[in-house]
Design a protein around this motif. Structure first.
Motif, PDB file in Angstrom:
ATOM      1  N   ILE A  22     -24.609   7.009  10.696  1.00 40.44           N
ATOM      2  CA  ILE A  22     -23.835   5.777  10.550  1.00 40.44           C
ATOM      3  C   ILE A  22     -23.098   5.773   9.200  1.00 40.44           C
ATOM      4  O   ILE A  22     -21.906   5.461   9.131  1.00 40.44           O
ATOM      5  CB  ILE A  22     -24.739   4.530  10.672  1.00 40.44           C
ATOM      6  N   GLY A  23     -23.803   6.123   8.137  1.00 40.14           N
ATOM      7  CA  GLY A  23     -23.167   6.211   6.820  1.00 40.14           C
ATOM      8  C   GLY A  23     -22.076   7.269   6.796  1.00 40.14           C
ATOM      9  O   GLY A  23     -21.050   7.100   6.143  1.00 40.14           O
ATOM     10  N   SER A  24     -22.288   8.363   7.520  1.00 38.70           N
ATOM     11  CA  SER A  24     -21.290   9.423   7.581  1.00 38.70           C
ATOM     12  C   SER A  24     -20.025   8.950   8.289  1.00 38.70           C
ATOM     13  O   SER A  24     -18.912   9.254   7.854  1.00 38.70           O
ATOM     14  CB  SER A  24     -21.847  10.637   8.320  1.00 38.70           C
ATOM     15  N   ILE A  25     -20.189   8.194   9.355  1.00 42.26           N
ATOM     16  CA  ILE A  25     -19.034   7.668  10.085  1.00 42.26           C
ATOM     17  C   ILE A  25     -18.266   6.683   9.213  1.00 42.26           C
ATOM     18  O   ILE A  25     -17.032   6.753   9.106  1.00 42.26           O
ATOM     19  CB  ILE A  25     -19.478   7.016  11.405  1.00 42.26           C
ATOM     20  N   ILE A  26     -18.980   5.772   8.550  1.00 45.65           N
ATOM     21  CA  ILE A  26     -18.319   4.799   7.675  1.00 45.65           C
ATOM     22  C   ILE A  26     -17.604   5.519   6.533  1.00 45.65           C
ATOM     23  O   ILE A  26     -16.457   5.210   6.212  1.00 45.65           O
ATOM     24  CB  ILE A  26     -19.341   3.778   7.146  1.00 45.65           C
ATOM     25  N   GLY A  27     -18.267   6.489   5.924  1.00 44.41           N
ATOM     26  CA  GLY A  27     -17.643   7.257   4.853  1.00 44.41           C
ATOM     27  C   GLY A  27     -16.424   8.034   5.331  1.00 44.41           C
ATOM     28  O   GLY A  27     -15.411   8.095   4.636  1.00 44.41           O
ATOM     29  N   ALA A  28     -16.502   8.618   6.522  1.00 45.12           N
ATOM     30  CA  ALA A  28     -15.368   9.378   7.065  1.00 45.12           C
ATOM     31  C   ALA A  28     -14.191   8.457   7.364  1.00 45.12           C
ATOM     32  O   ALA A  28     -13.032   8.834   7.149  1.00 45.12           O
ATOM     33  CB  ALA A  28     -15.791  10.133   8.321  1.00 45.12           C
ATOM     34  N   ILE A  29     -14.461   7.246   7.832  1.00 46.61           N
ATOM     35  CA  ILE A  29     -13.387   6.279   8.067  1.00 46.61           C
ATOM     36  C   ILE A  29     -12.701   5.936   6.745  1.00 46.61           C
ATOM     37  O   ILE A  29     -11.472   5.896   6.659  1.00 46.61           O
ATOM     38  CB  ILE A  29     -13.933   5.022   8.771  1.00 46.61           C
ATOM     39  N   ILE A  30     -13.496   5.714   5.706  1.00 46.07           N
ATOM     40  CA  ILE A  30     -12.928   5.401   4.390  1.00 46.07           C
ATOM     41  C   ILE A  30     -12.090   6.566   3.880  1.00 46.07           C
ATOM     42  O   ILE A  30     -10.970   6.381   3.400  1.00 46.07           O
ATOM     43  CB  ILE A  30     -14.048   5.035   3.400  1.00 46.07           C
ATOM     44  N   VAL A  31     -12.612   7.779   3.992  1.00 44.21           N
ATOM     45  CA  VAL A  31     -11.871   8.966   3.528  1.00 44.21           C
ATOM     46  C   VAL A  31     -10.575   9.127   4.319  1.00 44.21           C
ATOM     47  O   VAL A  31      -9.519   9.414   3.744  1.00 44.21           O
ATOM     48  CB  VAL A  31     -12.750  10.233   3.644  1.00 44.21           C
ATOM     49  N   LEU A  32     -10.623   8.899   5.625  1.00 48.46           N
ATOM     50  CA  LEU A  32      -9.426   9.045   6.451  1.00 48.46           C
ATOM     51  C   LEU A  32      -8.384   7.977   6.119  1.00 48.46           C
ATOM     52  O   LEU A  32      -7.186   8.259   6.092  1.00 48.46           O
ATOM     53  CB  LEU A  32      -9.798   8.996   7.928  1.00 48.46           C
ATOM     54  N   LEU A  33      -8.829   6.755   5.839  1.00 47.09           N
ATOM     55  CA  LEU A  33      -7.893   5.700   5.436  1.00 47.09           C
ATOM     56  C   LEU A  33      -7.222   6.038   4.108  1.00 47.09           C
ATOM     57  O   LEU A  33      -6.006   5.894   3.962  1.00 47.09           O
ATOM     58  CB  LEU A  33      -8.619   4.362   5.336  1.00 47.09           C
ATOM     59  N   VAL A  34      -8.013   6.499   3.140  1.00 49.20           N
ATOM     60  CA  VAL A  34      -7.449   6.874   1.842  1.00 49.20           C
ATOM     61  C   VAL A  34      -6.498   8.056   2.010  1.00 49.20           C
ATOM     62  O   VAL A  34      -5.400   8.070   1.435  1.00 49.20           O
ATOM     63  CB  VAL A  34      -8.573   7.190   0.828  1.00 49.20           C
ATOM     64  N   TYR A  35      -6.873   9.019   2.805  1.00 47.03           N
ATOM     65  CA  TYR A  35      -6.013  10.179   3.070  1.00 47.03           C
ATOM     66  C   TYR A  35      -4.691   9.739   3.697  1.00 47.03           C
ATOM     67  O   TYR A  35      -3.622  10.218   3.312  1.00 47.03           O
ATOM     68  CB  TYR A  35      -6.737  11.171   3.981  1.00 47.03           C
ATOM     69  N   GLY A  36      -4.757   8.811   4.652  1.00 48.92           N
ATOM     70  CA  GLY A  36      -3.544   8.305   5.284  1.00 48.92           C
ATOM     71  C   GLY A  36      -2.646   7.563   4.319  1.00 48.92           C
ATOM     72  O   GLY A  36      -1.422   7.692   4.366  1.00 48.92           O
ATOM     73  N   LEU A  37      -3.239   6.774   3.426  1.00 48.52           N
ATOM     74  CA  LEU A  37      -2.441   6.054   2.431  1.00 48.52           C
ATOM     75  C   LEU A  37      -1.768   7.007   1.456  1.00 48.52           C
ATOM     76  O   LEU A  37      -0.590   6.866   1.141  1.00 48.52           O
ATOM     77  CB  LEU A  37      -3.323   5.066   1.668  1.00 48.52           C
ATOM     78  N   VAL A  38      -2.511   7.985   0.977  1.00 51.36           N
ATOM     79  CA  VAL A  38      -1.953   8.952   0.026  1.00 51.36           C
ATOM     80  C   VAL A  38      -0.890   9.804   0.705  1.00 51.36           C
ATOM     81  O   VAL A  38       0.188  10.028   0.150  1.00 51.36           O
ATOM     82  CB  VAL A  38      -3.076   9.835  -0.568  1.00 51.36           C
ATOM     83  N   ARG A  39      -1.167  10.248   1.893  1.00 47.95           N
ATOM     84  CA  ARG A  39      -0.218  11.089   2.620  1.00 47.95           C
ATOM     85  C   ARG A  39       1.012  10.289   3.031  1.00 47.95           C
ATOM     86  O   ARG A  39       2.125  10.798   2.978  1.00 47.95           O
ATOM     87  CB  ARG A  39      -0.890  11.676   3.853  1.00 47.95           C
ATOM     88  N   GLY A  40       0.825   9.028   3.402  1.00 42.70           N
ATOM     89  CA  GLY A  40       1.948   8.180   3.797  1.00 42.70           C
ATOM     90  C   GLY A  40       2.894   7.913   2.644  1.00 42.70           C
ATOM     91  O   GLY A  40       4.104   7.921   2.806  1.00 42.70           O
ATOM     92  N   ARG A  41       2.346   7.669   1.460  1.00 39.64           N
ATOM     93  CA  ARG A  41       3.188   7.426   0.287  1.00 39.64           C
ATOM     94  C   ARG A  41       3.981   8.665  -0.084  1.00 39.64           C
ATOM     95  O   ARG A  41       5.150   8.586  -0.399  1.00 39.64           O
ATOM     96  CB  ARG A  41       2.333   7.004  -0.903  1.00 39.64           C
TER      97      ARG A  41
END
Length: 95
Positions: A68-87
């Motif tokens: 569960i912690g891994s899924i939550i952490g992966a969602i956070i990492v993917l959101l940050v990755y999307g924001l950085v990549r989008g900018r």
């Protein structure tokens, strides 16, 4: 030791796959990058769990989390990755 490595890879794959399914949009990632996303997410989830609860079974600051912690952490990492990549992509398109 081999069993630990295999379990980290399997949990990473599951967490990365679920995170990619939850976040809308297309993520251009290979299976290997999905596994890496899940593994990094596991450590992010373990770090956040330590910050929130101030203790854990291993009593360490930087550790892997459960599924569960891994899924939550992966969602956070993917959101940050999307924001950085989008900018970066938006800045490149304007130039």
């Amino acid at each position: 030791m081999l069993g630990l490595i295999i379990s980290i890879i399997i949990v990473g794959l599951i967490a990365g796959f679920i995170a990619r399914a939850v976040i809308p949009g297309k993520q251009d990632m290979s299976i290997l990058m999905t596994i890496v996303l899940g593994i990094v997410g596991s450590f992010v989830g373990g770090f956040l769990g330590f910050l929130l609860f101030q203790h854990d079974a291993m009593d360490g600051f930087f550790q892997p989390a459960g599924i569960i912690g891994s899924i939550i952490g992966a969602i956070i990492v993917l959101l940050v990755y999307g924001l950085v990549r989008g900018r970066g992509g938006a800045a490149r398109r304007r130039s």
